[in-house]
Design a protein around this motif. Structure first.
Motif, PDB file in Angstrom:
ATOM      1  N   PHE A  67       0.824  -1.218   0.000  1.00  0.00           N
ATOM      2  CA  PHE A  67       0.000   0.000   0.000  1.00  0.00           C
ATOM      3  C   PHE A  67       0.859   1.270   0.000  1.00  0.00           C
ATOM      4  O   PHE A  67       0.557   2.241   0.716  1.00  0.00           O
ATOM      5  CB  PHE A  67      -0.964   0.003   1.199  1.00  0.00           C
ATOM      6  N   THR A  72       3.587   0.031  -5.665  1.00  0.00           N
ATOM      7  CA  THR A  72       2.400  -0.300  -6.449  1.00  0.00           C
ATOM      8  C   THR A  72       2.682  -0.210  -7.945  1.00  0.00           C
ATOM      9  O   THR A  72       2.299  -1.098  -8.716  1.00  0.00           O
ATOM     10  CB  THR A  72       1.246   0.636  -6.055  1.00  0.00           C
ATOM     11  N   TRP A 106      -3.250  -6.008  -0.792  1.00  0.00           N
ATOM     12  CA  TRP A 106      -2.563  -5.023  -1.638  1.00  0.00           C
ATOM     13  C   TRP A 106      -2.486  -5.513  -3.078  1.00  0.00           C
ATOM     14  O   TRP A 106      -2.769  -4.761  -4.019  1.00  0.00           O
ATOM     15  CB  TRP A 106      -1.173  -4.756  -1.069  1.00  0.00           C
ATOM     16  N   ASP A 109      -5.657  -5.081  -4.728  1.00  0.00           N
ATOM     17  CA  ASP A 109      -5.917  -3.669  -5.000  1.00  0.00           C
ATOM     18  C   ASP A 109      -5.164  -3.211  -6.250  1.00  0.00           C
ATOM     19  O   ASP A 109      -5.708  -2.467  -7.081  1.00  0.00           O
ATOM     20  CB  ASP A 109      -5.500  -2.826  -3.793  1.00  0.00           C
TER      21      ASP A 109
END
Length: 243
Positions: A67, A72, A106, A109
């Motif tokens: 996160f 990411t 995560w 996501d």
């Protein structure tokens, strides 16, 4: 294994670092080392690293935390290039400090944000044990989180290349793949890879290993002598010499 330094072997999360590697408080990896075995939970289940990795090229990369923005984008970049890594025979695995549930959420996501599928495992390192044992925490950069370290590991489990990035600079997935393909080409041909090489570009005779007569015998007219120390071997000739 009597010559191993076992770190937390009684737990689910462990790593075996050979005593000969432990020149200080943490393992200081060197090119040519056998990468230590470890066991940990990943987004694809429990991983025993040597069993999973042996026999194929591996790209293992560390992340400071789930996160977080740069991590990411790196995860998404590698997922997007997954077919290219597969074509090169490379298996990808990430290492992220944090709990397995957080790592899994995560990854989901990242898949949702970028509309892609992350098929490679991301290993969870809840207490940072693996990261400390692998020398991923550099106190002068950040004493509380890992740097962005990459290990390129060959099918014999030997470290062939390492790339270190600070916490706030993202890596290039394209450069990682280029570096692996360069190592593979050097292994296949016994030649050297020049600066800025891309697949299909010419190669170089290694210093001190190939005199002109040997190059003539191996490559015929498929090489060029630019100086006594700079000898270019054309890729098609290098590939033909392997047949």
């Amino acid at each position: 294994m009597q010559d191993m330094m076992n770190t937390g072997r009684g737990d689910d999360n462990w790593i075996e670092v050979p005593k000969g590697y432990r020149t200080g408080k943490v393992w200081s990896p060197q090119i040519g080392d056998i990468f230590p075995n470890f066991s940990a939970m990943s987004t694809k289940g429990e991983m025993a690293f040597h069993n999973w990795a042996e026999g194929r090229w591996i790209y293992l990369f560390s992340h400071p935390a789930a996160f977080t923005p740069i991590c990411t984008t790196e995860l998404a970049s590698l997922a997007e290039m997954q077919p290219d890594f597969e074509r090169a025979g490379v298996a990808v695995v990430g290492l992220s400090v944090g709990m397995p549930d957080d790592t899994a959420r995560w990854v989901e996501d990242v898949e949702r944000i970028f509309g892609l599928k992350i098929v490679f495992p991301v290993v969870s390192d809840p207490d940072g044990r693996l990261s400390r044992a692998m020398g991923l925490i550099h106190p002068k950069n950040d004493k509380d989180c890992t740097i962005r370290k990459s290990f390129i590991i060959d099918p014999a489990l030997r470290v062939r290349m390492m790339l270190d990035y600070p916490a706030f600079v993202g890596r290039s997935s394209e450069e990682v793949l280029r570096a692996i393909e360069a190592l593979q080409m050097a292994d296949r041909t016994g030649l050297a890879v020049p600066a800025d090489w891309q697949p299909g570009d010419d190669l170089l005779a290694r210093p001190g290993e190939n005199d002109d007569a040997d190059l003539d015998a191996r490559y015929g007219e498929g090489w060029t002598r630019l100086s006594r120390y700079l000898k270019v071997v054309h890729t098609d000739a290098a590939e033909r010499s392997r047949d």
